[in-house]
Design a protein around this motif. Structure first.
Motif, PDB file in Angstrom:
ATOM      1  N   GLU A   2       0.481   4.154   1.064  1.00  0.00           N
ATOM      2  CA  GLU A   2       0.509   4.916   2.305  1.00  0.00           C
ATOM      3  C   GLU A   2       1.362   4.258   3.392  1.00  0.00           C
ATOM      4  OE1 GLU A   2      -3.508   2.646   2.233  1.00  0.00           O
ATOM      5  OE2 GLU A   2      -2.169   3.698   0.829  1.00  0.00           O
ATOM      6  N   ASP A   3       1.780   3.005   3.142  1.00  0.00           N
ATOM      7  CA  ASP A   3       2.631   2.312   4.117  1.00  0.00           C
ATOM      8  C   ASP A   3       4.123   2.575   3.883  1.00  0.00           C
ATOM      9  OD1 ASP A   3       0.454   1.248   5.387  1.00  0.00           O
ATOM     10  OD2 ASP A   3       0.544  -0.683   4.338  1.00  0.00           O
ATOM     11  N   LYS A  41       0.850  -1.181   0.000  1.00  0.00           N
ATOM     12  CA  LYS A  41       0.000   0.000   0.000  1.00  0.00           C
ATOM     13  C   LYS A  41       0.891   1.237   0.000  1.00  0.00           C
ATOM     14  CE  LYS A  41      -3.845  -2.078   2.568  1.00  0.00           C
ATOM     15  NZ  LYS A  41      -4.659  -2.011   3.818  1.00  0.00           N
TER      16      LYS A  41
END
Length: 252
Positions: A27-28, A25
């Protein structure tokens, strides 16, 4: 967090990182793109950003960091204006700098989030000039490159570090990492060539030392490095600040 660097291998590692980003992901992952070698003019900054976007297939930057302005050919103040202009266009969430001198740091400290600089047991220039304290005060994350001097510090077997390693049942490097991260509140950029190194590094944060023991490392000085002539630019007879960690003790 991943530092992405276009200059060192003509961008070949960006293809590997791009494949990795597809598997997680977005956003990770915190992507920090370095503006570095290859920028001869301020206009080249946007060219590097475009390469990062095209190669990594990202639609925003977590951070863009100017890496060691001394090695670049353009005016620092002009860069500050340019990155402010580009910040919204390229969705740059945070702005960072590396190896600024104190005067340059004062100019930008109010609007940056990340600073990469020299810091390890033997090299406390950024303590002495107030940049570490200013980062803490202004909520700027300070990250140290070569915090262990590629194991050179531990090889010196300083009695202070050896004593603390024996006391807490840890390696010398674990003592140093613990001191920097937990006590000095400094982030570290550290190479780990195998899983055992990674495990050892993580376990550096699984214990506490006493305040007095932390102060032993705070007070430690290396006379050779303290006398080292250094500069933030290429200057004859002086060592550029980013090259200081590579200096062998006994040859200074």
């Amino acid at each position: 967090m991943i530092d992405v660097v276009l200059a060192y291998d003509n961008g070949a590692t960006l293809d590997v990182i791009a494949d990795f980003l597809k598997s997680v992901k977005r956003e990770d992952v915190f992507v920090n793109a370095l503006i570095t070698h290859g920028c001869a003019m301020v206009s080249d900054v946007e060219k590097q950003l475009k390469v990062y976007v095209d190669k990594l297939k990202i639609d925003y930057f977590d951070c863009v960091t100017l890496h060691s302005p001394a090695v670049l050919g353009f005016d620092f103040d002009e860069y500050v204006k340019e990155i402010k202009r580009l910040q919204k266009q390229y969705k740059i969430l945070n702005v960072g700098y590396s190896n600024l001198n104190p005067e340059q740091f004062e100019k930008v400290k109010s609007h940056i989030s990340f600073f990469e600089g020299l810091y390890n047991l033997e090299n406390k220039i950024n303590d002495d000039n107030g940049i570490v304290a200013s980062c803490l005060k202004n909520d700027v994350a300070f990250y140290a490159y070569q915090p262990l001097r590629r194991n050179r510090t531990a090889k010196q077997n300083y009695k202070e570090v050896v004593s603390l390693a024996d006391k807490y049942g840890k390696t010398q490097n674990q003592i140093l990492i613990n001191w920097m991260v937990k006590h000095k509140k400094i982030g570290i950029l550290i190479k780990s060539s195998n899983k055992n190194h990674i495990k050892e590094n993580v376990e550096s944060l699984n214990f506490e030392m006493s305040e007095n023991d932390y102060k032993i490392l705070d007070k430690f000085r290396n006379a050779e490095f303290d006398k080292l002539p250094y500069s933030y630019v290429n200057e004859e007879g002086k060592i550029r600040i980013d090259q200081i960690p590579n200096q062998p003790i006994g040859a200074l």
